[in-house]
Design a protein around this motif. Structure first.
Motif, PDB file in Angstrom:
ATOM      1  N   VAL A   1       0.934  -1.111  -0.072  1.00 32.95           N
ATOM      2  CA  VAL A   1       0.216  -0.025   0.065  1.00 32.95           C
ATOM      3  C   VAL A   1       0.804   1.351   0.066  1.00 32.95           C
ATOM      4  O   VAL A   1       1.804   1.372   1.003  1.00 32.95           O
ATOM      5  CB  VAL A   1      -0.798  -0.050   1.226  1.00 32.95           C
ATOM      6  CG1 VAL A   1      -1.868   1.327   1.203  1.00 32.95           C
ATOM      7  CG2 VAL A   1      -1.851  -1.226   1.245  1.00 32.95           C
TER       8      VAL A   1
ATOM      9  N   ALA B   1      -5.841  -7.196   1.449  1.00 34.06           N
ATOM     10  CA  ALA B   1      -6.849  -6.458   0.954  1.00 34.06           C
ATOM     11  C   ALA B   1      -8.194  -7.426   0.460  1.00 34.06           C
ATOM     12  O   ALA B   1      -7.680  -8.652   0.048  1.00 34.06           O
ATOM     13  CB  ALA B   1      -6.375  -5.645  -0.465  1.00 34.06           C
TER      14      ALA B   1
ATOM     15  N   VAL C   1      -8.794  -2.278   2.586  1.00 38.24           N
ATOM     16  CA  VAL C   1      -7.246  -2.534   2.779  1.00 38.24           C
ATOM     17  C   VAL C   1      -6.848  -2.555   4.169  1.00 38.24           C
ATOM     18  O   VAL C   1      -7.427  -1.459   4.783  1.00 38.24           O
ATOM     19  CB  VAL C   1      -6.415  -1.587   1.908  1.00 38.24           C
ATOM     20  CG1 VAL C   1      -4.934  -1.806   2.190  1.00 38.24           C
ATOM     21  CG2 VAL C   1      -6.638  -1.531   0.573  1.00 38.24           C
TER      22      VAL C   1
ATOM     23  N   LEU D   1      -4.773   6.270  -2.090  1.00 33.85           N
ATOM     24  CA  LEU D   1      -3.806   5.170  -1.988  1.00 33.85           C
ATOM     25  C   LEU D   1      -3.545   4.330  -3.370  1.00 33.85           C
ATOM     26  O   LEU D   1      -4.477   4.586  -4.031  1.00 33.85           O
ATOM     27  CB  LEU D   1      -4.567   4.131  -1.265  1.00 33.85           C
ATOM     28  CG  LEU D   1      -4.543   4.555   0.387  1.00 33.85           C
ATOM     29  CD1 LEU D   1      -5.229   3.505   1.275  1.00 33.85           C
ATOM     30  CD2 LEU D   1      -3.468   5.481   1.081  1.00 33.85           C
TER      31      LEU D   1
ATOM     32  N   VAL E   1      -2.811   0.697  -4.469  1.00 34.71           N
ATOM     33  CA  VAL E   1      -2.724  -0.771  -3.634  1.00 34.71           C
ATOM     34  C   VAL E   1      -2.149  -1.807  -4.991  1.00 34.71           C
ATOM     35  O   VAL E   1      -2.747  -2.068  -6.166  1.00 34.71           O
ATOM     36  CB  VAL E   1      -4.127  -1.367  -3.462  1.00 34.71           C
ATOM     37  CG1 VAL E   1      -4.064  -2.717  -2.681  1.00 34.71           C
ATOM     38  CG2 VAL E   1      -4.853  -0.372  -2.382  1.00 34.71           C
TER      39      VAL E   1
END
Length: 291
Positions: free
Chosen positions: A208, A219, A237, A251, A253
């Motif tokens: 992340v 996640a 997440v 964010l 991911v």
């Protein structure tokens, strides 16, 4: 010109040629994309899952060094343009194209009648040059968005990353959820991912990236059948190191390791027990992954 979904190694090879030729001629490099993607316009219910949302696609293209990204709204007007009308109106009148680089499978215009042979004739008529780039092959197969989607759906994240040139990722802004995960001892960030179907589903070990830097996490992307059974998938997440106030933050991911498919549990206690097992699996992955 194309969908450029994923901006994978095949796309990158084509774009590198565009940039090189543009710089040699002292001209801006331009990539044309469509929104929605043509398949989403014609068959929204059966269109393939997206590898990249529009924002991430533009960022990826600009990150490669492209000077301009022209996003055309794919609508009824555009779908009815003939191949010649597309060349004349878009490439010549709007862009004053001097050189066009296309993939060997590129087709365009009403009924997809425009191909490389058609463009060669158009180049003579309108006074631009054109080159045809061969398909990039990796491990005996062509690099394509379809191949990457299939790998992601099978949990083959490393193989997909090899074709993408980087781990598959999704970015979005953190919004408010129902805070159920926090009440279970696993405070999660709810990342808004838009309305398009995504190429991954289930539970993953992830990296992340956010205002805190890059941290390991876990996640879940799906409809949360045990507690919500939402009509559209959401991305939650849980960062494995620390608890952060992330509402409003953006964010990214990165999906590194598939843990399990999403499934419905008998109740909250069973769900909490499984989440702890998933977290332990993710921690074990990062211990191994980090040496």
């Amino acid at each position: 010109i194309g969908s450029f979904d994923g901006v994978h190694l095949g796309h990158r090879a084509l774009i590198e040629k565009v940039i090189t030729r543009a710089r040699a001629r002292g001209l801006p490099s331009v990539v044309i994309i469509f929104e929605p993607q043509p398949q989403e316009f014609f068959s929204p219910a059966s269109a393939p899952a997206r590898l990249l949302g529009l924002r991430d696609k533009v960022l990826a293209l600009k990150g490669l060094g492209v000077d301009k990204v022209l996003c055309l709204r794919f609508n009824t007007w555009l779908r009815h343009l003939t191949a010649d009308e597309f060349v004349r109106r878009v490439l010549v009148d709007w862009l004053d194209v001097r050189h066009l680089e296309v993939g060997d499978d590129f087709r365009f215009g009403r009924d997809r009648v425009g191909d490389y042979s058609f463009l060669c004739n158009a180049a003579i008529t309108y006074g631009f040059t054109i080159s045809n780039s061969p398909t990039l092959v990796r491990s005996g197969e062509r690099v394509s968005s379809t191949r990457i989607r299939n790998l992601l759906s099978q949990g083959e994240l490393a193989a997909a990353a090899d074709l993408l040139g980087q781990p598959y990722s999704i970015s979005g802004r953190v919004g408010y959820g129902r805070a159920l995960a926090r009440s279970l001892g696993f405070p999660t960030a709810n990342v808004h991912i838009g309305h398009y179907r995504r190429a991954v589903s289930g539970v993953y070990a992830v990296e992340v990236e956010g205002p805190f830097g890059c941290l390991p996490g876990i996640a879940n992307i799906g409809v949360k059948p045990t507690v919500a059974s939402e009509p559209k998938p959401s991305l939650e997440v849980f960062i494995l190191q620390g608890d952060y106030a992330l509402y409003g933050s953006r964010l990214r991911v990165r999906f590194l390791h598939w843990i399990r498919a999403e499934r419905k549990f008998s109740g909250i206690d069973a769900l909490k027990e499984q989440i702890q097992l998933d977290v332990d699996t993710a921690r074990d992955f990062f211990k191994t992954h980090n040496g």
